[in-house]
Design a protein around this motif. Structure first.
Motif, PDB file in Angstrom:
ATOM      1  N   LEU A 170      -5.633   9.837 -56.132  1.00 35.36           N
ATOM      2  CA  LEU A 170      -5.984   8.562 -55.516  1.00 35.36           C
ATOM      3  C   LEU A 170      -6.173   8.712 -54.012  1.00 35.36           C
ATOM      4  CD1 LEU A 170      -6.478   5.604 -56.147  1.00 35.36           C
ATOM      5  CD2 LEU A 170      -4.041   5.176 -55.831  1.00 35.36           C
ATOM      6  N   LEU A 171      -5.355   9.554 -53.364  1.00 29.37           N
ATOM      7  CA  LEU A 171      -5.514   9.810 -51.936  1.00 29.37           C
ATOM      8  C   LEU A 171      -6.892  10.399 -51.639  1.00 29.37           C
ATOM      9  CD1 LEU A 171      -4.564  10.188 -49.008  1.00 29.37           C
ATOM     10  CD2 LEU A 171      -3.426  12.300 -49.735  1.00 29.37           C
ATOM     11  N   VAL A 172      -7.298  11.368 -52.444  1.00 32.60           N
ATOM     12  CA  VAL A 172      -8.627  11.973 -52.252  1.00 32.60           C
ATOM     13  C   VAL A 172      -9.725  10.935 -52.458  1.00 32.60           C
ATOM     14  CG1 VAL A 172     -10.250  13.678 -53.157  1.00 32.60           C
ATOM     15  CG2 VAL A 172      -7.833  14.284 -52.878  1.00 32.60           C
ATOM     16  N   LEU A 173      -9.578  10.111 -53.493  1.00 32.66           N
ATOM     17  CA  LEU A 173     -10.581   9.076 -53.761  1.00 32.66           C
ATOM     18  C   LEU A 173     -10.674   8.080 -52.613  1.00 32.66           C
ATOM     19  CD1 LEU A 173      -9.948   8.349 -57.563  1.00 32.66           C
ATOM     20  CD2 LEU A 173     -11.862   9.607 -56.541  1.00 32.66           C
ATOM     21  N   ILE A 174      -9.543   7.717 -52.033  1.00 30.88           N
ATOM     22  CA  ILE A 174      -9.546   6.791 -50.897  1.00 30.88           C
ATOM     23  C   ILE A 174     -10.298   7.386 -49.720  1.00 30.88           C
ATOM     24  CG2 ILE A 174      -8.066   5.780 -49.110  1.00 30.88           C
ATOM     25  CD1 ILE A 174      -6.022   5.189 -51.292  1.00 30.88           C
ATOM     26  N   LEU A 175      -9.988   8.638 -49.385  1.00 31.12           N
ATOM     27  CA  LEU A 175     -10.606   9.265 -48.215  1.00 31.12           C
ATOM     28  C   LEU A 175     -12.099   9.487 -48.422  1.00 31.12           C
ATOM     29  CD1 LEU A 175      -7.876  11.862 -47.169  1.00 31.12           C
ATOM     30  CD2 LEU A 175      -8.199   9.510 -46.389  1.00 31.12           C
ATOM     31  N   VAL A 176     -12.467   9.999 -49.581  1.00 32.18           N
ATOM     32  CA  VAL A 176     -13.891  10.247 -49.858  1.00 32.18           C
ATOM     33  C   VAL A 176     -14.637   8.929 -50.028  1.00 32.18           C
ATOM     34  CG1 VAL A 176     -15.509  11.281 -51.488  1.00 32.18           C
ATOM     35  CG2 VAL A 176     -13.426  12.511 -50.866  1.00 32.18           C
ATOM     36  N   GLY A 177     -14.005   7.970 -50.719  1.00 31.29           N
ATOM     37  CA  GLY A 177     -14.643   6.678 -50.934  1.00 31.29           C
ATOM     38  C   GLY A 177     -14.884   5.929 -49.631  1.00 31.29           C
ATOM     39  N   TYR A 178     -13.928   5.985 -48.708  1.00 32.21           N
ATOM     40  CA  TYR A 178     -14.097   5.321 -47.420  1.00 32.21           C
ATOM     41  C   TYR A 178     -15.240   5.958 -46.641  1.00 32.21           C
ATOM     42  CZ  TYR A 178     -12.785   3.359 -42.848  1.00 32.21           C
ATOM     43  OH  TYR A 178     -12.780   2.706 -41.640  1.00 32.21           O
ATOM     44  N   TRP A 179     -15.312   7.266 -46.680  1.00 27.97           N
ATOM     45  CA  TRP A 179     -16.426   7.969 -46.029  1.00 27.97           C
ATOM     46  C   TRP A 179     -17.758   7.549 -46.644  1.00 27.97           C
ATOM     47  CZ3 TRP A 179     -18.201  13.534 -47.370  1.00 27.97           C
ATOM     48  CH2 TRP A 179     -19.216  13.933 -46.494  1.00 27.97           C
ATOM     49  N   ALA A 180     -17.814   7.540 -47.970  1.00 24.16           N
ATOM     50  CA  ALA A 180     -19.063   7.168 -48.645  1.00 24.16           C
ATOM     51  C   ALA A 180     -19.477   5.740 -48.267  1.00 24.16           C
ATOM     52  CB  ALA A 180     -18.890   7.291 -50.158  1.00 24.16           C
ATOM     53  N   HIS A 190     -27.627  -3.315 -38.542  1.00 23.71           N
ATOM     54  CA  HIS A 190     -27.329  -1.955 -38.106  1.00 23.71           C
ATOM     55  C   HIS A 190     -27.595  -0.989 -39.261  1.00 23.71           C
ATOM     56  CE1 HIS A 190     -25.378  -3.256 -34.332  1.00 23.71           C
ATOM     57  NE2 HIS A 190     -24.986  -4.291 -35.054  1.00 23.71           N
ATOM     58  N   THR A 191     -27.762   0.262 -38.926  1.00 21.84           N
ATOM     59  CA  THR A 191     -28.056   1.260 -39.948  1.00 21.84           C
ATOM     60  C   THR A 191     -26.765   1.776 -40.578  1.00 21.84           C
ATOM     61  OG1 THR A 191     -27.995   3.042 -38.307  1.00 21.84           O
ATOM     62  CG2 THR A 191     -30.125   1.989 -38.728  1.00 21.84           C
ATOM     63  N   ALA A 192     -26.892   2.321 -41.770  1.00 23.03           N
ATOM     64  CA  ALA A 192     -25.753   2.959 -42.424  1.00 23.03           C
ATOM     65  C   ALA A 192     -25.307   4.165 -41.597  1.00 23.03           C
ATOM     66  CB  ALA A 192     -26.135   3.395 -43.835  1.00 23.03           C
ATOM     67  N   GLY A 193     -24.029   4.420 -41.593  1.00 20.37           N
ATOM     68  CA  GLY A 193     -23.512   5.535 -40.823  1.00 20.37           C
ATOM     69  C   GLY A 193     -23.414   5.260 -39.337  1.00 20.37           C
ATOM     70  N   ASP A 194     -23.445   3.987 -38.955  1.00 22.22           N
ATOM     71  CA  ASP A 194     -23.291   3.616 -37.548  1.00 22.22           C
ATOM     72  C   ASP A 194     -21.792   3.515 -37.251  1.00 22.22           C
ATOM     73  OD1 ASP A 194     -23.176   2.459 -35.046  1.00 22.22           O
ATOM     74  OD2 ASP A 194     -24.816   1.056 -35.417  1.00 22.22           O
ATOM     75  N   TYR A 195     -21.284   4.452 -36.464  1.00 21.11           N
ATOM     76  CA  TYR A 195     -19.858   4.463 -36.136  1.00 21.11           C
ATOM     77  C   TYR A 195     -19.619   4.036 -34.692  1.00 21.11           C
ATOM     78  CZ  TYR A 195     -20.078   7.449 -40.278  1.00 21.11           C
ATOM     79  OH  TYR A 195     -20.337   7.948 -41.528  1.00 21.11           O
ATOM     80  N   SER A 196     -20.555   3.289 -34.137  1.00 20.48           N
ATOM     81  CA  SER A 196     -20.425   2.840 -32.755  1.00 20.48           C
ATOM     82  C   SER A 196     -19.435   1.675 -32.671  1.00 20.48           C
ATOM     83  CB  SER A 196     -21.782   2.410 -32.203  1.00 20.48           C
ATOM     84  OG  SER A 196     -22.236   1.243 -32.886  1.00 20.48           O
ATOM     85  N   ILE A 197     -19.037   1.353 -31.444  1.00 18.94           N
ATOM     86  CA  ILE A 197     -18.074   0.279 -31.234  1.00 18.94           C
ATOM     87  C   ILE A 197     -18.618  -1.049 -31.739  1.00 18.94           C
ATOM     88  CG2 ILE A 197     -16.883  -1.082 -29.462  1.00 18.94           C
ATOM     89  CD1 ILE A 197     -16.628   1.423 -27.792  1.00 18.94           C
ATOM     90  N   SER A 198     -19.874  -1.334 -31.458  1.00 18.29           N
ATOM     91  CA  SER A 198     -20.438  -2.640 -31.800  1.00 18.29           C
ATOM     92  C   SER A 198     -21.112  -2.680 -33.160  1.00 18.29           C
ATOM     93  CB  SER A 198     -21.452  -3.064 -30.733  1.00 18.29           C
ATOM     94  OG  SER A 198     -22.509  -2.114 -30.641  1.00 18.29           O
ATOM     95  N   GLY A 199     -21.454  -1.503 -33.735  1.00 19.34           N
ATOM     96  CA  GLY A 199     -22.258  -1.522 -34.941  1.00 19.34           C
ATOM     97  C   GLY A 199     -21.573  -1.058 -36.208  1.00 19.34           C
ATOM     98  N   ASN A 200     -20.269  -0.747 -36.152  1.00 18.66           N
ATOM     99  CA  ASN A 200     -19.615  -0.200 -37.341  1.00 18.66           C
ATOM    100  C   ASN A 200     -19.346  -1.282 -38.388  1.00 18.66           C
ATOM    101  OD1 ASN A 200     -16.506  -0.986 -37.253  1.00 18.66           O
ATOM    102  ND2 ASN A 200     -17.168  -0.589 -35.133  1.00 18.66           N
ATOM    103  N   LEU A 201     -19.327  -0.871 -39.626  1.00 18.24           N
ATOM    104  CA  LEU A 201     -19.147  -1.796 -40.750  1.00 18.24           C
ATOM    105  C   LEU A 201     -17.772  -2.457 -40.731  1.00 18.24           C
ATOM    106  CD1 LEU A 201     -20.142  -2.969 -43.479  1.00 18.24           C
ATOM    107  CD2 LEU A 201     -19.195  -0.919 -44.579  1.00 18.24           C
ATOM    108  N   ALA A 202     -16.733  -1.701 -40.386  1.00 17.61           N
ATOM    109  CA  ALA A 202     -15.376  -2.262 -40.388  1.00 17.61           C
ATOM    110  C   ALA A 202     -15.260  -3.419 -39.410  1.00 17.61           C
ATOM    111  CB  ALA A 202     -14.366  -1.165 -40.051  1.00 17.61           C
ATOM    112  N   GLY A 203     -15.864  -3.272 -38.234  1.00 15.20           N
ATOM    113  CA  GLY A 203     -15.813  -4.347 -37.249  1.00 15.20           C
ATOM    114  C   GLY A 203     -16.536  -5.582 -37.733  1.00 15.20           C
ATOM    115  N   TRP A 204     -17.699  -5.388 -38.370  1.00 10.64           N
ATOM    116  CA  TRP A 204     -18.455  -6.530 -38.893  1.00 10.64           C
ATOM    117  C   TRP A 204     -17.642  -7.287 -39.950  1.00 10.64           C
ATOM    118  CZ3 TRP A 204     -20.265  -7.931 -43.744  1.00 10.64           C
ATOM    119  CH2 TRP A 204     -21.158  -9.008 -43.769  1.00 10.64           C
ATOM    120  N   ILE A 205     -16.965  -6.556 -40.832  1.00  8.65           N
ATOM    121  CA  ILE A 205     -16.140  -7.195 -41.861  1.00  8.65           C
ATOM    122  C   ILE A 205     -15.004  -7.993 -41.219  1.00  8.65           C
ATOM    123  CG2 ILE A 205     -14.477  -6.717 -43.719  1.00  8.65           C
ATOM    124  CD1 ILE A 205     -16.323  -4.486 -44.650  1.00  8.65           C
TER     125      ILE A 205
END
Length: 391
Positions: A170-180, A190-205
């Motif tokens: 489950l740990l592996v699935l969490i880490l790989v799944g979060y990356w995916a 914003h585009t997929a794979g945007d890890y910027s301060i303003s454009g990341n998916l986590a911040g939008w959520i």
């Protein structure tokens, strides 16, 4: 009957600097409490003292220390970024020990304990955030204690439902799944794979779904302890769960040390390599960050376990055990006790006398040491009187 939060208990043997009692096989290892105390030391004033000493030294080494005691601005990793994940790692490490004590009492007792601790920790976090002001528009719902509560609750349930192999998978699935998810799903606009301060998916959520106010001081576009990033943070706790199972196993002491070291080195190697594709980032709690922080946590646990519980050099650990035994207490206490004012009351005269003889940086060292001493003496009083904050 004891309060559900403040518990007067003799469960933990009283220890002093001359004689630290060895834990019984059924109890948590002393090294875990000491490492937790070492971790909390930096939160309660160790970081401030170290920075003051580094500035006072005015050396190149001091500048390196000051840099490492600041969080990475966005991508990257500094030692200061280890403090919170190390605590979450230790939350997971003690789970096999604490839940093991409930074996035979039925799942109902286990679920009640998990639910009680999760809810009380979360409520304590809201209390620290000012929920009693009833200013809902400016209330920050997320927070450090809230994340600890969620990670503890989820990791505890996983520990009950899954075998050790299941936890690892489950740990592996969490880490790989979060990356995916982060790499293939972009925030709107914003585009997929945007890890910027303003454009990341986590911040939008967080901006769309996180209750409460998004504070600018917590990077503004999301929360440091936001919704989506809690998922990989659970992975940090699960890594600790696996370490706890390893320490509870029937393997020899030095085999346990070797296993922790090997796992720590492997985690670091994989995390750094993965960081080339998925940046190491504490605020986003990226999968490589989990592995790098987890690798360092495993190595620290191996060191503390080897010295304290295998070689049994224990007297030096007393200072940290006092802090680790009441970690939540000292995290919350400064909201209600003005340690700065208390220190100034006792050392104010000393501050004035030293103004003519020592530099400003030296006085900053004295002030930082004074506050840290006041907090430790407060914890020592609680420890000597067997008063521990339990949730």
């Amino acid at each position: 009957m004891a309060s559900p939060i403040v518990l007067l208990t003799a469960e933990t043997p009283l220890m002093d600097s001359d004689s630290i009692a060895a834990p019984k096989p059924s109890e948590r290892l002393l090294s875990i409490d000491a490492l937790r105390g070492f971790d909390m030391l930096w939160i309660i004033g160790g970081e401030r003292l170290a920075k003051a000493l580094a500035r006072w030294s005015d050396s190149s080494a001091g500048k390196v220390v000051q840099e490492q005691l600041e969080h990475a601005e966005w991508h990257g990793f500094r030692l200061n970024d280890l403090i919170f994940p190390l605590f979450l790692f230790l939350v997971g490490t003690v789970l096999p020990f604490s839940l093991g004590k409930l074996q035979g009492q039925g799942r109902g007792a286990e679920y009640r304990r998990i639910a009680r601790r999760t809810l009380l920790l979360f409520a304590l976090g809201l209390l620290c955030n000012g929920v009693l002001k009833f200013d809902w528009a400016n209330l920050r719902v997320a927070g450090v204690l809230q994340r600890i509560a969620l990670c503890y609750g989820i990791a505890a349930l996983i520990s009950l439902w899954f075998s050790r192999r299941g936890v690892a998978i489950l740990l592996v699935l969490i880490l790989v799944g979060y990356w995916a998810l982060m790499a293939n799903v972009g925030a709107p606009g914003h585009t997929a794979g945007d890890y910027s301060i303003s454009g990341n998916l986590a911040g939008w959520i967080d901006r769309q779904f996180l209750p409460g106010k998004i504070m600018k001081s917590y990077y503004g576009y999301g929360d440091n302890e936001g919704l989506l990033t809690t998922i990989p943070a659970v992975g940090t706790a699960l890594l600790g769960v696996l370490a706890g199972h390893w320490l509870r196993s029937q393997r020899g002491p030095w085999q346990k040390v070797a296993g922790l070291v090997a796992a720590g080195v492997l985690s670091l190697i994989v995390g750094v390599a993965w960081g080339e594709r998925f940046p190491i980032n504490k605020i986003l709690w990226t999968s490589p960050f989990v592995l790098v922080a987890g690798g360092l946590s495993l190595l620290l646990l191996a060191l503390f376990y080897a010295v304290i519980d295998v070689l049994r050099f224990r007297r030096w650990a007393f200072f940290f055990v006092v802090i680790g035994a009441n970690a939540i207490t000292i995290f919350v206490a400064p909201r209600f006790i003005d340690f700065e004012h208390l220190t100034t009351f006792f050392l104010g005269g000393t501050y004035r006398l030293t103004e003519l003889y020592v530099s400003t940086n030296a006085r900053l060292v004295l002030a930082a040491a004074g506050v840290l001493t006041a907090k430790w003496l407060f914890l020592f009083y609680l420890y000597r009187n067997r008063i521990f904050l339990r949730v």
